[in-house]
Enzyme design. Structure first.
Site, mmCIF file in Angstrom:
data_model
loop_
_atom_site.group_PDB
_atom_site.id
_atom_site.type_symbol
_atom_site.label_atom_id
_atom_site.label_comp_id
_atom_site.label_asym_id
_atom_site.label_seq_id
_atom_site.Cartn_x
_atom_site.Cartn_y
_atom_site.Cartn_z
ATOM 1 N N GLY A 1 17.258 22.587 -49.837
ATOM 2 C CA GLY A 1 17.475 21.538 -48.863
ATOM 3 C C GLY A 1 16.531 21.710 -47.686
ATOM 4 O O GLY A 1 15.962 22.788 -47.486
ATOM 5 N N CYS A 2 16.366 20.654 -46.916
ATOM 6 C CA CYS A 2 15.437 20.707 -45.789
ATOM 7 C C CYS A 2 15.901 21.705 -44.741
ATOM 8 O O CYS A 2 15.123 22.537 -44.283
ATOM 9 C CB CYS A 2 15.256 19.326 -45.184
#
Lengths: 348, 348, 348, 348
Positions: C150-151
């Site tokens: 995920g970012c």
């Protein structure tokens, strides 16, 4: 001191409804007795619009469950097409201030042509008064139903009407390049209103097909007694509120930009909400009217011989919608026209 | 494979300088040997533009301390008035790509009139070629000094030139309503560029007095062989990059919007960076070209009889400045014109 | 020179899909042979993402109509829950780079607990490699399926892992205050992503319940060999791209902020995409990495004794998603890791 | 009805001065008799702040030319360091409301240490009352000089004071992550406030060195009777107005987030401008208070055992500056505390 009136707001969960509630919260002679919002019925107002938590905990009800007893006036923030049916069903004792497009066109054929379906309440249309306050004060004061103008037509007409009335410009060569914030498109879900689709950019929309064009045209046509077609090209900008119209006009022979400016300044000298800028004043900006009911108009000489540039700016949710609605409400109930509307622009 | 050339960047601490460095960082045939920035001499590039830290630690030097030996070409991002003197003082072996306004006007009188002072290097002006790539390729390839067009003129001319050349529109009835991001005004300190003075609003500036008007006019005048005056009205918008021009034109008798569209599509069919939209394509937006060297042009039929709307959009720092500069550089040194410029637009 | 590989993009109509296409457009060794987008099947890519018009006219097809023959690798931008089923159905010859959350958790129970449903392809999960490039290079190079982080976890882990590995901070007292642009939430229609609901303001979301917390925790737990719980509080900001993490940590006795900084600088000295700032460097900002695959990390001494502040910033769509996906693709196919990823940040 | 008082505004050309004028424009018991602005002396207010054109044409005068006869109270929007000298020179009959930092520190040594120079009016400091309205009402009502708190300290203290007073949290483990709009930095020209340097991004500033930290600390220290050091880390965001504080606290043994929430709700139950959110209320956002004098505080349970998150948001120019100044003015002159301050938040 004026008596208190009771207001019912229809469609309280949209942006125009919310801004109406914001304005009425400090209006000394009004009491909001009722708020409807079909899609949010059963919720508190503060759940739908947390910024209105400080107004108090109000229950939203469905239109069909609304109790209109004791209410003096219905103010509707419903979108077009929906508004006409709901308003037609209201009890007869109510006066109505409508902010949708549904009752703006005296000619229901024009409505049908531009909005794509037959008008559902043509009888009611006959009783409606076009609520461009500065031009229809007496009619509005007596109106059963005030149909508030669109945001763009308000800005356009406040800039153009004095010029067209005095035959200072060619009504057949008007180009209106408009720039608007996003709130004018309402709170409904559409991809083109997502933050990432709007921020850091600009694009036109409704090119040669926006429904505010015929609204501008029919008011200009009334003045000149013949059909009028204008160019109207709106653009969507990354800002919440505000509308800026840059209008390119051809002046009648012998007329100068100074003449145009003088006509606007004379017309609006006594108006509380419209200010025509004098020569050399700071360039108008949407920031100068944000959150307020004010409209600024200005005229500039073009370098192209015979041409001038007329500018007009307002807050689409206030003078372009809810504020003008309150202005009309004040007229309809005999309050001072500026009551509850002297909040100054919010800058920055 | 092409040989590597050495580049010296003059005025590396402005936004155009920075965007030039960004583009050249992935250009396979160029090597930045030198960067000047008088106000930041002695600093590292990464202190002035931290986003360029990844390019490597480069020292900024004063113009007077620059060593031009071994450098093939100077690319200048200095502002107008400053550029002409600095470029005039450069060693004779250098070819020059200038992004300022200083060498755009063949007629130095026009320059003097609009920029308020006599040109300081009129001799050099004679050697300059106007760097509107798509229209002056051969001249640019040979040029000693390429004077890149202004951002607005680039957008305007790419949309208008094919139409004027084919006599499809009336050159004396052109209205250019322009909307621009803030970066076009550079990094200099001015109150009207502060965030709070720009965000959440729009306003026009340079009404009937912006210096890009005569630049547009002189290129149109070349085509029609007579003086041309256009309306040019720019507006400052809350976005970093991007320029959108909505141009209102009157068509020659018998000409339709389709004819205009066809003319643009034919003219740009083979161009790598200019795309003329077909009918029904998504409405152009600055977002569609952000960060790239592309320009979109499009034509729409107006509702006003005889009128059409021509739109043009580009990124003011790329196709409107540094990107076009690299495009010209490629021509001047015999590289494929698209080299280093195929970065796609950044959206969202 | 490396051979060309053929890529199929699944879920091309989301923002991560679009950014992947943007990046691959200038990648010298890849060819996009296929793009799927169930909700837009039958359309051209340029209708869904006009900013990608310049890439060429590509047809979007439904997943079920995709022809995977001759395709080497599938890259998926589908949202979580959807991705796992679609990927499970792919032909066996394909290697896969997935940008969803579906294959990030070795323990499918953690997935089930946080994502609210049982994993649909637990067998495939076993073959997946967590695609945090800088920490799993060898595994990724061999992976059949790379599950890109995920970012937020990418930004958090790049800042924290070297410190936790060296026992420089207390892993049980980590507070991660995150600020993100809107694109991280995708292109789906939700009221809270409308422009007017995001612009000119900030608010937290997913307080103590965001699904990126367990992803951060499981990687930290691997290092210390025990369960870890972190505070993770994201905020939604009015910007398109970018993520900024301000991480408040308690240092181990005797450790100073300089020690933390030294550990980060040593760890990332040779990394092409992660830069640990030296003392005195300009304060990191999301603007410094916008549009690029770079990540900046930095350490500051707190005034509170024993505490330090670790900062990490990246572009959520690039290093936080599509860029890291390309980085992993490069590893999986033996290309230089930086291939196609050296585009510099876009500022302003 | 209360009598009208006459006000002189010092430093009318800054953002706090402007917002003060905006608020006072609808205050029924005040009359602005005088406005000073040294750098704009001789201009009309409408030239400096066109959005205040509707207030009427007021002349700005230099401080030295101000005639204070008949004026009851001076309200100063001057920046720190400048304010102390100017206020010290005022005629003795004036009461003063100061919005700068100059008189906030009872201990002038703390001022000297953090502001880098000796206090120029230490005698006057002794007469000053810290104008955190909700906590010093009686003192403010009697004050000769009210020193309005900084915007961040107002937000922080409204969230923390009830918790520290009741010993519910550990005062030595407080982390304040703050996010602010740009207007808090004033209208002065600095590169880091240019639109392009702020838009589309976020960055921290004043890390471990911001001057609002000691202001927060000295008020907490008063409660606990010992020195307090807090982490205070502000971030600059792309918005005009608003401040959001995410405060990470460690609870005293046996205390829960519900206890914290209950303490805040009890403390602010009767406060007109501070609302403590109940569990399950919509997540607070700066948008919910924009343009208003309201402050929202809320508490959330952290996933980390023993920890809670306290949030506080207000409009830095209103409750964080000019609004609180008017609130104090009302107290000082015996007006109802909410007079002129019930404007509801502007959203969108």
């Amino acid at each position: 001191m004026a008596e208190q009136i009771n207001i019912g707001i229809i469609g309280a969960s949209g942006y125009t409804g919310a801004d109406l509630i914001r304005l009425l919260a400090t209006h000394p002679y009004t009491n909001i007795k009722l708020m409807t919002a079909n899609s949010h019925a059963g919720k508190k107002l503060s759940q739908v619009f947390p910024h209105l938590s400080f107004v108090g905990d109000v229950d939203l009800v469905a239109n069909e469950d609304a109790n209109w007893e004791g209410v003096d006036v219905a103010m509707s923030g419903l979108p077009h097409a929906t508004a006409q049916q709901v308003i037609d069903d209201l009890p007869g004792h109510l006066r109505v201030v409508d902010m949708s497009a549904d009752f703006r066109f005296e000619d229901v054929k024009t409505y049908a042509q531009w909005y794509g379906h037959d008008h559902q309440a043509p009888g009611l249309q006959k009783k409606a008064v076009y609520g461009l306050t500065e031009y229809y004060r007496e009619e509005i004061a007596q109106a059963q139903l005030a149909a508030c103008p669109g945001c763009y037509p308000t800005a356009a007409l406040l800039g153009l009407l004095p010029l067209v009335r005095a035959s200072l410009i060619d009504v057949h060569d008007i180009i209106i390049d408009a720039k608007s914030g996003v709130s004018g498109a309402g709170r409904g879900l559409k991809e083109d209103k997502l933050f990432s689709e709007v921020a850091e950019g600009i694009h036109p929309y409704g090119i040669a097909s926006h429904r505010h064009a015929p609204e501008i045209e029919k008011e200009l046509a009334k003045v000149v007694g013949q059909e009028v077609i204008v160019n109207f090209t709106p653009h969507l900008m990354p800002m919440n509120r505000g509308e800026f119209l840059t209008m390119y006009v051809r002046m009648t022979d012998g007329v100068s930009a100074s003449d145009l400016r003088a006509a606007l300044r004379e017309r609006y000298a006594e108006e509380p909400f419209v200010m025509a800028l004098e020569e050399g004043a700071p360039t108008p900006a949407t920031r100068h009217v944000r959150g307020s009911n004010f409209c600024l108009v200005a005229v500039y000489q073009d370098r192209v011989p015979g041409r001038a540039i007329v500018m007009s700016t307002l807050d689409n949710l206030v003078k372009g919608s809810s504020g003008q609605a309150v202005q009309n409400l004040n007229l309809m109930f005999g309050f001072e026209e500026t009551t509850g509307l002297m909040q100054q622009p919010l800058f920055p």
